[in-house]
Design an enzyme around this catalytic site. Structure first.
Site, PDB file in Angstrom:
ATOM      1  N   THR A  43       0.867  -1.311   0.126  1.00  0.00           N
ATOM      2  CA  THR A  43      -0.077  -0.095  -0.039  1.00  0.00           C
ATOM      3  C   THR A  43       0.790   1.284   0.043  1.00  0.00           C
ATOM      4  OG1 THR A  43      -0.167  -0.157   2.435  1.00  0.00           O
ATOM      5  CG2 THR A  43      -2.059  -1.088   1.070  1.00  0.00           C
ATOM      6  N   VAL A  45       0.936   4.549   1.298  1.00  0.00           N
ATOM      7  CA  VAL A  45       1.314   5.167   2.517  1.00  0.00           C
ATOM      8  C   VAL A  45       2.414   4.295   3.317  1.00  0.00           C
ATOM      9  CG1 VAL A  45       0.503   6.142   4.396  1.00  0.00           C
ATOM     10  CG2 VAL A  45      -0.788   6.603   2.317  1.00  0.00           C
ATOM     11  N   CYS A  46       2.116   3.009   3.427  1.00  0.00           N
ATOM     12  CA  CYS A  46       2.809   1.990   4.309  1.00  0.00           C
ATOM     13  C   CYS A  46       4.112   1.850   3.616  1.00  0.00           C
ATOM     14  CB  CYS A  46       2.252   0.659   4.383  1.00  0.00           C
ATOM     15  SG  CYS A  46       0.508   0.645   5.135  1.00  0.00           S
ATOM     16  N   THR A  47       4.328   2.048   2.494  1.00  0.00           N
ATOM     17  CA  THR A  47       5.453   1.931   1.613  1.00  0.00           C
ATOM     18  C   THR A  47       6.439   3.201   2.030  1.00  0.00           C
ATOM     19  OG1 THR A  47       4.756   0.773  -0.177  1.00  0.00           O
ATOM     20  CG2 THR A  47       6.720   1.809  -0.418  1.00  0.00           C
TER      21      THR A  47
END
Length: 213
Positions: A43, A45-47
Site C-alpha cells: 500500500t 502510505v505504508c511503503t
C-alpha cells in the site's frame, strides 16, 4: 480482548518475520522498542512509512531503540514488498516485519479496529521501554501516514523525564527548555539539580535549560 494501557507490560509473543522467527521479549533485550502496525503490504502510505523508518536507522540507534513492524500479510508477501520499498524509497529495510497472518500480534495489541476494518490493522504505535513497559501509544487511521519525527520526539521526552524531575512543554524539541515538575519545591534541591538556573513564569510554572539526557 483486553485493551492495553500505559504502564502495562507489553505482551510477549513468538511470530515469524522477514528476519526469521522472533520471540519478542528476547529480541527486544534491553532496548527501547517501537512496535508499529500497517494495514497491508504494497500500500502506498505504508511503503513511504517503512522507507522513512529505514532511513532513520541511525536516529533510532542513537536513542538505544529498535523498530519492528507488523502486518497481517504472509511472509512471502513481505519479502516481495521489502524489495519494492527499497526500490521506491531509496533505502535498505533494516528491521524486521512480522508476518502476522494468524492475527496473533494484532489481537494481543488490539490493532484491529472493527469500525475501521474488520480484518486489517490500523496504524498503531507502541513505544516500549527496556523494562517491557508500554510508555506511549499513538493510533492513526489507514489514510494518514505517521510523523516519525514525532515518534523520535516522544522517545527523547521519555528518556529525559525518566532521568530528571522535569516534564516537556508544548511543542518541545530536544534541547529546548523544560518544566521543573511542580512536586519539586525544595530550593536547595532545585539548585543542585539545575545548576544552570531557572526562570519562574508563575509560582506553579518553572522553566529550566534542558539537562543532559
Amino acid at each position: 480482548m483486553t485493551t492495553l494501557r500505559l504502564g502495562d507490560t507489553a505482551p510477549d509473543f513468538q511470530q515469524d518475520s522477514t528476519e526469521g522467527p522472533i520471540s519478542f521479549h528476547k529480541w527486544a533485550g534491553d532496548a527501547w522498542v517501537v512496535l508499529f502496525s500497517h494495514p497491508a503490504d504494497f500500500t502506498p502510505v505504508c511503503t513511504t512509512e517503512l522507507g522513512k523508518t529505514a532511513l532513520l536507522k541511525d536516529e533510532f540507534a542513537k536513542r538505544g531503540a529498535k523498530v519492528i513492524a507488523v502486518s497481517v500479510d504472509p511472509i512471502d508477501s513481505h519479502h516481495g514488498w521489502v524489495k519494492d520499498i527499497n526500490e521506491t524509497q531509496n533505502c535498505t529495510v533494516n528491521f524486521p516485519i512480522l508476518a502476522d497472518a494468524d492475527r496473533k500480534v494484532a489481537t494481543l495489541y488490539d490493532m484491529i479496529h472493527p469500525n475501521a476494518s474488520a480484518n486489517a490493522t490500523v496504524r498503531s504505535v507502541f513505544i516500549i521501554d527496556p523494562k517491557k513497559t508500554i510508555r506511549a501509544t499513538i493510533t492513526y487511521p489507514a489514510s494518514t501516514g505517521r510523523n516519525f519525527d514525532e515518534i523520535l520526539r516522544v522517545i527523547d521526552s521519555l528518556q529525559l523525564t525518566d532521568n530528571h524531575k522535569v516534564a516537556t512543554p508544548v511543542n518541545w524539541q530536544d534541547g529546548d527548555e523544560v518544566v521543573i515538575v511542580p512536586s519539586l519545591q525544595d530550593p536547595a534541591e532545585i539548585a543542585q539539580r539545575f545548576p544552570k538556573g531557572y526562570r519562574t513564569v508563575k509560582p506553579y510554572l518553572r522553566m529550566t535549560p534542558q539537562p543532559n539526557r
